[in-house]
Design an enzyme around this catalytic site. Structure first.
Site, mmCIF file in Angstrom:
data_model
loop_
_atom_site.group_PDB
_atom_site.id
_atom_site.type_symbol
_atom_site.label_atom_id
_atom_site.label_comp_id
_atom_site.label_asym_id
_atom_site.label_seq_id
_atom_site.Cartn_x
_atom_site.Cartn_y
_atom_site.Cartn_z
ATOM 1 N N VAL A 1 7.582 -5.739 5.395
ATOM 2 C CA VAL A 1 7.562 -4.791 6.541
ATOM 3 C C VAL A 1 7.077 -3.215 6.547
ATOM 4 O O VAL A 1 6.842 -2.810 7.284
ATOM 5 C CB VAL A 1 9.111 -4.604 7.272
ATOM 6 C CG1 VAL A 1 9.562 -5.954 7.519
ATOM 7 C CG2 VAL A 1 9.852 -3.692 6.121
ATOM 8 N N ASP A 2 6.814 -3.026 5.145
ATOM 9 C CA ASP A 2 6.291 -1.954 4.883
ATOM 10 C C ASP A 2 5.317 -1.963 3.675
ATOM 11 O O ASP A 2 5.102 -1.261 2.837
ATOM 12 C CB ASP A 2 7.318 -0.787 4.359
ATOM 13 C CG ASP A 2 6.805 0.695 4.458
ATOM 14 O OD1 ASP A 2 5.674 1.047 5.039
ATOM 15 O OD2 ASP A 2 7.491 1.250 3.577
ATOM 16 N N LEU A 3 4.306 -2.881 3.805
ATOM 17 C CA LEU A 3 3.224 -2.900 2.928
ATOM 18 C C LEU A 3 2.269 -1.712 3.071
ATOM 19 O O LEU A 3 1.349 -1.656 4.153
ATOM 20 C CB LEU A 3 2.661 -4.135 3.270
ATOM 21 C CG LEU A 3 1.464 -4.790 2.288
ATOM 22 C CD1 LEU A 3 2.120 -4.909 1.024
ATOM 23 C CD2 LEU A 3 0.736 -6.195 2.740
ATOM 24 N N ASN B 1 3.373 1.081 -2.033
ATOM 25 C CA ASN B 1 4.318 0.008 -2.368
ATOM 26 C C ASN B 1 3.713 -0.891 -2.982
ATOM 27 O O ASN B 1 4.291 -1.903 -3.258
ATOM 28 C CB ASN B 1 5.159 -0.405 -1.098
ATOM 29 C CG ASN B 1 6.293 0.425 -0.745
ATOM 30 O OD1 ASN B 1 6.562 1.425 -1.444
ATOM 31 N ND2 ASN B 1 6.440 0.404 0.641
#
Length: 244
Positions: free
Chosen positions: A181-183, A187
């Protein structure tokens, strides 16, 4: 990997039995009933022993720890962002241990690690309950020499081959059903051998194939353009579609 939960007076620890037990013995951590203790998840413990070797950039204030002679860990407290952080930066609503963000992330990361996917090995998490709320922290093995893709893009050190490897890596995770959900470019880490890794699986989940996969790629595109003058996302997409 053998995950086990341990209840203590002031917290609940979910840990990889082999990783955490060995390290606790080496640091002489002890309690009346078990060698594991919640202080292992507190920055003061490591700082007092001179075992903090660095700090990661970003909101979470993650610390790099010298856990063993040849292995470092990352200690990451769970912290909120956005407007809700003004109300409570570290507290979350308690809905049961298995529904905490920490337990979910450790179990998901362990499952992907067992499949041979490039995620850091999870060591443990600790959840401390305060009535209807809780705080949590996570320990993972640090990837030696790794740098964020964002840093490589900013320094113009991310070539076409690396970007295609990043795309192929994302495809592998999508085939495993991971919706990150936070690509973003922070990260994704790249180790000294040029191998990409995916980190920070907080709030991520496994899902059947769907539109979310394209959404992941679009989110990553919005991120990488912030750090590069060229258009690196085209190479990432090419690697994604050429991945097995």
């Amino acid at each position: 990997m053998r995950l086990a939960a341990l209840q203590q007076t002031n917290g609940l620890i979910l840990h990889d039995v082999d990783s955490l037990s060995d390290a606790c013995a080496s640091h002489q951590l002890s309690s009346p009933t078990h060698p594991l203790n919640t202080v292992l998840f507190e920055a003061d413990y490591w700082q007092s022993r001179g075992l903090v070797v660095g700090e990661a950039p970003g909101r979470g204030s993650s610390l790099f720890l010298q856990a063993r002679d040849h292995e470092q860990w990352v200690l990451r407290p769970y912290q909120r962002g956005g407007l809700i952080a003004k109300v409570s930066k570290q507290r979350y609503v308690w809905l049961g241990a298995e529904r905490t963000r920490a337990f979910r992330e450790v179990r998901l990361t362990a499952a992907l690690y067992e499949q041979g996917l490039p995620v850091p090995r999870p060591v443990a998490c600790c959840v401390t309950r305060f009535g209807l709320t809780y705080e949590a922290a996570l320990l993972t093995v640090r990837i030696p020499g790794a740098r964020a893709l964002a840093s490589l893009l900013s320094a113009e050190e991310a070539d076409e081959a690396l970007l295609m490897r990043v795309g192929a890596m994302i495809k592998r995770f999508h085939q495993a059903g991971l919706d990150h959900v936070d690509l973003n470019a922070r990260n994704i880490l790249v180790d000294e051998a040029g191998k990409p890794w995916l980190i920070d699986l907080d709030r991520c989940r496994l899902r059947p194939p769907g539109k979310w996969q394209a959404g992941n790629l679009q989110r990553l595109e919005r991120s990488v353009v912030k750090f590069a003058s060229a258009r690196p996302h085209t190479h990432i997409v090419a690697g994604y579609h050429s991945g097995s």
